[in-house]
Design an enzyme around this catalytic site. Structure first.
Site, mmCIF file in Angstrom:
data_model
loop_
_atom_site.group_PDB
_atom_site.id
_atom_site.type_symbol
_atom_site.label_atom_id
_atom_site.label_comp_id
_atom_site.label_asym_id
_atom_site.label_seq_id
_atom_site.Cartn_x
_atom_site.Cartn_y
_atom_site.Cartn_z
ATOM 1 C CD1 TRP A 215 7.093 1.034 -0.166
ATOM 2 C CD2 TRP A 215 4.569 1.489 0.153
ATOM 3 N NE1 TRP A 215 6.376 1.116 0.860
ATOM 4 C CE2 TRP A 215 5.801 1.924 0.763
ATOM 5 C CE3 TRP A 215 3.657 2.971 -0.822
ATOM 6 C CZ2 TRP A 215 4.150 1.829 2.391
ATOM 7 C CZ3 TRP A 215 2.673 2.669 0.437
ATOM 8 C CH2 TRP A 215 2.987 2.293 1.886
ATOM 9 C CD GLU B 25 7.036 -6.291 -0.524
ATOM 10 O OE1 GLU B 25 6.437 -5.805 0.591
ATOM 11 O OE2 GLU B 25 7.173 -5.559 -2.300
ATOM 12 C CD GLN C 83 3.179 -0.650 5.503
ATOM 13 O OE1 GLN C 83 2.569 -0.256 4.023
ATOM 14 N NE2 GLN C 83 4.365 -1.180 5.321
ATOM 15 C CG HIS D 83 1.737 -7.062 1.799
ATOM 16 N ND1 HIS D 83 0.190 -6.661 2.357
ATOM 17 C CD2 HIS D 83 2.575 -5.957 1.114
ATOM 18 C CE1 HIS D 83 -0.013 -5.389 1.359
ATOM 19 N NE2 HIS D 83 0.901 -5.056 1.238
ATOM 20 C CG ASP E 59 1.739 -3.255 -4.022
ATOM 21 O OD1 ASP E 59 1.164 -3.190 -3.481
ATOM 22 O OD2 ASP E 59 3.149 -4.114 -4.275
ATOM 23 C CG HIS F 192 -1.968 -7.048 -3.251
ATOM 24 N ND1 HIS F 192 -1.317 -7.727 -2.660
ATOM 25 C CD2 HIS F 192 -0.306 -5.249 -3.465
ATOM 26 C CE1 HIS F 192 -0.381 -7.028 -1.752
ATOM 27 N NE2 HIS F 192 -0.361 -5.580 -1.746
ATOM 28 C CG HIS G 299 -0.663 -0.691 -0.863
ATOM 29 N ND1 HIS G 299 -1.199 -0.943 0.863
ATOM 30 C CD2 HIS G 299 -0.152 -1.576 -1.430
ATOM 31 C CE1 HIS G 299 0.121 -2.607 0.823
ATOM 32 N NE2 HIS G 299 0.094 -2.521 -0.228
HETATM 33 ZN ZN LIG Z 1 1.324 -4.377 -0.810
#
Ligand SMILES: [Zn+2]
Length: 432
Positions: free
Chosen positions: A315, A213, A152, A210, A309, A57, A59
């Site tokens: 983030w 979350e 997203q 996802h 991630d 997982h 990005h």
């Molecule tokens: Zn993610």
């Protein structure tokens, strides 16, 4: 005659002092003191030799973009999403490719040779998909990169969410993503799960969403995902990423939910670094940990693998491409400190991730791909404790990265001149 032989290796399952012979890019022999010549020989000197790390997982379209166009002031998930929304219109294919390739360089030195990346499909320009498909080709000789079409901003919530995701799959993105908890209503979230599972079944693709979350215990899209998985016959091909709401759910409800997930053979992907950082933000004290129920899910026979991630993106300003850092955090957050627990955690960043990603020829059996890493640690416990240097990273029988052992020099009267940071000070119980 082998192309390569690794001598005196310890394996993740606890076997020690073995030689591994490699021929034509595959593991050809494993045994004690193999008497066969080889083109190249690596002495592992009683260190751990493992298959490479797999990150299920990530990005890669956002990685290394920290500071663009500004920093995340609050450090929260929602400001991160807003910040990514500001950056997205400014993205160019060239910059995306350049950042992703730089991350892959780092990943190789960390022994991370398998990565599943979500690719944001919210912007109908789909410059992210174009760039990451190019990167997938470029890194194929050393990293297997899987791509997930990830809406997203919401599959239904974003104006072009439905059509953009479809077009990204047409372009060659091979996994169907989703974000049901971010749709406008619970009902829209459930509808998105059904629609996306239907697309996956029609196209013969895996699913990786996802899912939930959030700290909201009523965010129960994982239940719908499990049910739709069974309905469309997708058992074993569906992953639920994050599942943080399960941390906060009622125990009685969870006692029904986990067997449903097991029936659907859901692959569970917690992201310990990000979950501990971003969840529980609405709590005062006590603050929830915000990671899903790892021990209970593993005990129920579900396949649990950990993702990194984010690395230096809107983030998360930290991260190092090191799956041992991910495992190290998992031990703490899941409170899995027992001897068998450590091996389970190591599995979650290696063999379990390989299962989630459906990798073929992964592992340490004869006939498996000769993708191997030699770590400056004697066993999996030491590897998770130290996050040690990857002395050799081997892809298809060829060394693709090398890092010198970490040795500290000392200038102290009456004390040793240096210590190997892995082995020279450990308590007697761990000495070999
Ligand atoms: Zn993610």
């Amino acid at each position: 005659m082998f192309d390569l032989i690794i001598r005196n290796a310890n394996l993740p399952d606890g076997r020690e002092g073995l030689d591994i012979g490699v021929s034509s890019g595959k593991i050809a022999a494993i045994g004690k003191s193999i008497v066969v010549a080889a083109g190249e020989e690596i002495d592992a000197t009683g260190r751990l030799v493992s298959p490479p790390f797999c990150d299920p997982h990530f990005h890669m379209d956002a990685t290394l973009s920290l500071g663009l166009p500004r920093m995340n002031v609050s450090g929260t998930l929602l400001e991160g999403i807003a910040l990514w929304g500001e950056l997205r219109p400014l993205l160019t294919k060239e910059a995306l490719v350049e950042r992703a390739l730089r991350y892959c360089d780092l990943a190789v030195t960390q022994g991370l040779l398998y990565i599943r990346s979500h690719v944001d499909t919210s912007d109908p320009r789909l410059v992210t998909a174009e760039a990451l498909l190019e990167v997938k080709e470029k890194v194929a000789p050393y990293i297997e990169l899987q791509l997930v079409a990830f809406p997203q901003d919401g599959y239904y919530r974003a104006p072009d969410g439905v059509s953009s995701l479809d077009r990204a799959l047409d372009m060659g993105i091979g996994i169907v993503g989703g974000i049901p908890h971010f749709e406008r209503t619970m009902e829209d979230g459930a509808r998105s799960v059904e629609a996306l599972c239907r697309i996956a079944a029609d196209r013969g693709l895996p699913v990786d969403m996802h899912c939930d979350e959030t700290d909201d215990p009523m965010s129960r899209h994982i239940e719908t995902l499990a049910a739709q998985t069974v309905r469309f016959g997708l058992q074993g091909r569906v992953a639920g990423s994050h599942l943080t709401s399960m941390h906060s759910m009622d125990n009685y409800y969870v006692s029904k939910l986990i067997p449903l997930m097991a029936e659907a053979e859901i692959n569970v992907i917690p992201n310990p670094l990000i979950n501990i950082m971003l969840q529980g933000r609405h709590d005062s004290y006590p603050k929830r940990r915000g990671m899903t129920r790892v021990r209970e899910l593993m005990a129920a026979g579900l396949n649990v693998s950990f993702g990194h991630d984010c690395v230096m993106d809107p983030w998360y300003s930290m991260g190092s491409g090191d799956m041992l850092e991910v495992g190290h955090m998992a031990i703490h957050v899941a409170q899995m400190a027992g001897i068998d627990d450590k091996r389970r955690i190591f599995d979650a960043i290696t063999v379990n991730s390989a299962k989630t990603m459906g990798l073929e020829g992964y592992g340490l059996d004869i006939g498996c791909k000769a993708d191997l890493i030699v770590l400056q640690a004697a066993d999996v416990t030491e590897a998770l404790r130290l996050k040690p240097n990857r002395l050799f990273v081997i892809k298809a029988g060829k060394v693709v990265a090398r890092t010198a052992p970490r040795v500290g020099e000392l200038f102290l009267a009456g004390r040793p001149a240096s210590i190997d940071t892995g082995r020279d000070y450990v308590p007697p119980v761990l000495q070999r």
